[in-house]
Design a protein around this motif. Structure first.
Motif, short mmCIF file in Angstrom:
data_model
loop_
_atom_site.label_atom_id
_atom_site.label_comp_id
_atom_site.label_asym_id
_atom_site.label_seq_id
_atom_site.Cartn_x
_atom_site.Cartn_y
_atom_site.Cartn_z
N PHE A 173 0.83 -1.21 0.00
CA PHE A 173 0.00 0.00 0.00
C PHE A 173 0.86 1.26 0.00
O PHE A 173 0.51 2.28 -0.60
CB PHE A 173 -0.91 -0.03 1.23
N ASN A 174 1.99 1.22 0.67
CA ASN A 174 2.84 2.40 0.87
C ASN A 174 3.78 2.60 -0.30
O ASN A 174 4.86 1.99 -0.38
CB ASN A 174 3.64 2.22 2.18
N THR A 175 3.42 3.48 -1.21
CA THR A 175 4.25 3.73 -2.39
C THR A 175 5.47 4.60 -2.08
O THR A 175 6.35 4.75 -2.93
CB THR A 175 3.43 4.40 -3.51
N ARG A 176 5.55 5.13 -0.86
CA ARG A 176 6.72 5.94 -0.48
C ARG A 176 7.86 5.07 0.06
O ARG A 176 8.95 5.56 0.33
CB ARG A 176 6.36 6.96 0.60
N SER A 177 7.62 3.78 0.20
CA SER A 177 8.62 2.89 0.75
C SER A 177 9.86 2.84 -0.13
O SER A 177 9.77 2.69 -1.35
CB SER A 177 8.05 1.48 0.90
N GLN A 178 11.02 2.99 0.49
CA GLN A 178 12.31 2.95 -0.20
C GLN A 178 13.08 1.67 0.10
O GLN A 178 13.87 1.21 -0.72
CB GLN A 178 13.16 4.16 0.20
N TRP A 179 12.87 1.14 1.30
CA TRP A 179 13.63 -0.04 1.74
C TRP A 179 12.94 -0.67 2.93
O TRP A 179 12.34 0.04 3.75
CB TRP A 179 15.04 0.38 2.16
N SER A 180 12.98 -1.98 2.99
CA SER A 180 12.60 -2.68 4.21
C SER A 180 13.42 -3.95 4.32
O SER A 180 13.80 -4.56 3.30
CB SER A 180 11.10 -3.01 4.26
N ALA A 181 13.70 -4.35 5.55
CA ALA A 181 14.48 -5.58 5.76
C ALA A 181 13.73 -6.78 5.22
O ALA A 181 14.33 -7.73 4.69
CB ALA A 181 14.79 -5.75 7.24
N ALA A 182 12.40 -6.77 5.37
CA ALA A 182 11.60 -7.91 4.93
C ALA A 182 11.63 -8.09 3.42
O ALA A 182 11.66 -9.21 2.91
CB ALA A 182 10.16 -7.75 5.41
N ALA A 183 11.64 -6.97 2.68
CA ALA A 183 11.53 -7.04 1.22
C ALA A 183 12.87 -6.96 0.51
O ALA A 183 13.00 -7.44 -0.62
CB ALA A 183 10.63 -5.92 0.71
N ASP A 184 13.88 -6.35 1.15
CA ASP A 184 15.11 -6.02 0.44
C ASP A 184 16.38 -6.64 1.01
O ASP A 184 17.47 -6.33 0.52
CB ASP A 184 15.28 -4.49 0.40
N GLN A 185 16.25 -7.47 2.02
CA GLN A 185 17.43 -8.12 2.60
C GLN A 185 17.21 -9.63 2.58
O GLN A 185 16.92 -10.25 3.59
CB GLN A 185 17.69 -7.62 4.02
#
Length: 633
Positions: free
Chosen positions: A543-555
């Protein structure tokens, strides 16, 4: 800072590039019990620092008896202030105040927790608060203090905030969602894995159902799928996280809400202070705690949860147990809010802590009471017209105010300590005034509150969304234009129990702010919110299109097969940790470095936890700050 570490930290050794902390193994099947509890007299909570200033510091502690305590402070220029003493020594005597809300309930006394000896986590004696504010201190100076209580003696040091023009470096550490409780000594929480980017290239798969790993640490089901539980229980995770933080020698500690697993549950507070001002650690004796209220600070756990529609007393008691521990100079025009939102200045930095626990009109997806129409998709469809207005779908402000008069007889509903966060409210006007003042003074501004306004987690969607959440932080997006207008550098929040960074630039001028969810202190380790697609598979909603990075999605996780044929985690994935914020003077301006730190569990081939290592995710952000305190474009 006082470097008299607790015993379990004494063995800490430095490794390159990681800081390594040896630990004893734990498993849900092992029998655990509390360390020896204090006796009838002495400290129930060791001295901890509050309301820090460049010329003053408040020192609180909790004793089991009502005997006055004695504070002795030594340092530059303090002999001329209040209290007995001359030269650089001052002595003050406390006046203990009984805190009836902090006494154990019958349900707490009789509680049974699997894996613990019944009642072993309870502390003898009552709760008497001691609070002494020492004024007339010098900016940026170290002071040594000793507190004597019932024959016990505690010594520590603190350093006052430097003034705005005389500083070189400021370090702040932030996390959220520690959610402490006695059950955390045995409980291993869910360890979610992204269905999209869970594994690094060439990685082996995680151990599966029936594996030694699953048998040792447990498993659960998330989104209909088998999910491992984390190899550190919550207690070990909190100890290791705090050990890593203490080694970094911070100037301030920010905790963005959900300190405990229900503020109306006293054993949860006993556990929390055991980590920061007790048997497991003493960081709060030398580093001021800057805390915010979360949704769990209005929850009473076994003592009634959020209460009922007929009686919200559990929520009132929960908030006021939190407020009994923490003292801050809040809004002088609205003292009834008891400092639940407040300002902290430290050198060039201003931290505004807001109370995000209530908005109006009240919304509840379960009853269909919504302030705006239902919509679907991501937040590109979220407009000012359909933005939700409430973060609290469990009770109404009117019900809370009514219960307040029951808990505190002789008061009226207008005396309630529950503010709201909406535009035009007292808190809103206060925040705008403080931001304008900080900007006029050329200060670097950080904002803290609990409910993350920008998140791809389960609390990321508003209550009027197709996949609704009735405790969403999206209502706090109302503040974003204000934060941009006054040049806020970063917003620190939690609630979703995941590590995520978003960048917010609503006016499109390139000079927005970074918004963090740092809810990875020691509780759940949740990934992105997943929804079922047309093929019956679960995929991230995002939902959050401002997201730049998250440990769950990018690590992504990297597993390799060990010599015994069992998969071993080498790196990556979602882990407990914190955000380290370093502010360094650079010419007429400054440089801010935001480092997402995680505490990596190192296991032997039989999955015994042998040490943890301090590691940093691949999302370090560096900001250049102009002389006026705003982030350079």
């Amino acid at each position: 800072m006082n470097k008299a570490f607790p015993a379990f930290l004494a063995a800490a050794v430095l490794a390159t590039p990681a800081i390594v902390f040896p630990v004893a193994g734990d498993s849900p099947s092992s029998r655990a019990s509390a360390a020896e509890t204090p006796g009838q007299d002495g400290f129930r909570v060791l001295p901890y620092l509050q309301n820090p200033k460049s010329d003053a510091m408040t020192i609180n502690w909790i004793s089991s008896s009502e005997t006055p305590g004695k504070l002795t402070l030594t340092g530059p220029g303090i002999g001329n202030g209040k209290g007995k003493g001359a030269g650089n020594v001052r002595t003050l005597t406390s006046t203990p105040e009984y805190q009836p809300l902090l006494d154990y309930t019958d349900k707490e006394k009789s509680q049974v927790i699997r894996g613990l000896d019944q009642g072993s986590w309870l502390i003898q004696g009552s709760n008497f608060k001691h609070s002494l504010t020492v004024e007339g201190l010098k900016p940026g100076k170290e002071y040594t203090y000793t507190v004597e209580q019932d024959g016990q003696r505690h010594e520590s040091t603190f350093t006052t905030a430097p003034d705005q023009n005389s500083w070189d470096h400021v370090r702040i550490v932030a996390f959220s969602d520690s959610e402490t409780e006695p059950q955390g000594r045995t409980e291993h929480r869910e360890w979610e894995l992204s269905p999209v980017n869970g594994y690094a290239e060439g990685s082996e798969k995680r151990p599966g159902a029936g594996s030694v790993f699953a048998e040792k640490f447990g498993s659960t089901t998330r989104y209909g799928e088998f999910t491992l539980q984390y190899p550190m229980n919550q207690d070990t995770a909190m100890k290791q996280n705090m050990a890593t933080i203490e080694e970094s020698d911070p100037d301030l500690m920010m905790i963005a809400g959900d300190l405990v697993q229900g503020a109306g549950y006293q054993p949860a507070w006993d556990e929390f202070f055991g980590y920061v001002a007790g048997q497991h650690g003493e960081l709060a004796s030398s580093v001021p705690l800057i805390t915010a209220l979360g949704n769990w600070e209005t929850y009473a756990a076994i003592n009634g949860g959020y209460g009922t529609a007929a009686d919200r007393s559990p929520a009132v008691i929960s908030r006021n147990k939190y407020l009994a521990y923490f003292d801050n100079d809040g809004d002088p025009a609205n003292p009834q809010y008891k400092g639940s939102y407040y300002r902290t200045d430290h050198g060039p930095v201003t931290v505004l802590t807001l109370d995000s626990t209530n908005g109006v009109p009240d919304e509840d997806t379960r009853t269909g009471t919504l302030s705006n129409p239902v919509f679907s998709g991501d937040d590109s469809n979220l407009t000012a017209e359909n933005l939700s207005t409430d973060t609290q779908g469990e009770f109404t402000a009117a019900d809370y105010d009514s219960a307040f008069t029951k808990v505190f007889p002789g008061t009226g509903t207008g005396d309630s300590d529950l503010p709201n966060m909406n535009p035009g409210s007292a808190q809103w006007e206060w925040a705008q005034k403080q931001l304008a003042d900080a900007r006029a003074e050329g200060r670097i501004v950080l904002v803290q509150f609990h409910h993350a306004a920008y998140s791809n987690g389960v609390h990321g969607t508003p209550p009027n969304h197709e996949f609704a959440d009735n405790q969403s932080g999206t209502a706090m997006r109302a503040y974003s234009p204000m934060f941009e207008k006054y040049g806020v550098a970063a917003v620190i929040a939690g609630h979703d129990e995941m590590f995520e960074r978003s960048f917010v630039d609503e006016d499109g001028d390139g000079a927005g702010f970074h918004s963090y969810d740092v809810g990875v202190a020691a509780d759940g380790l949740r990934g992105e919110q997943l929804v079922e697609n047309a093929e019956g598979a679960f995929e991230p909603l995002r939902f959050n299109t401002r997201s730049q990075w998250s440990a769950a999605a990018d690590q992504p996780e990297l597993w390799e097969t060990g010599s015994n044929g069992k998969p071993q985690l080498i790196d990556g994935g979602l882990h407990y940790g914190h955000l380290q914020i370093d502010v360094n003077r650079k010419g007429a301006g400054a440089e801010i470095t935001l480092s997402p730190v995680y505490v990596f569990p190192v296991l032997d081939e039989d999955y015994n936890l042998v040490k943890t290592e301090r590691r940093v995710y691949d999302d370090v952000v560096t900001l250049q700050v102009d002389a006026d305190g705003t982030v350079a474009g």
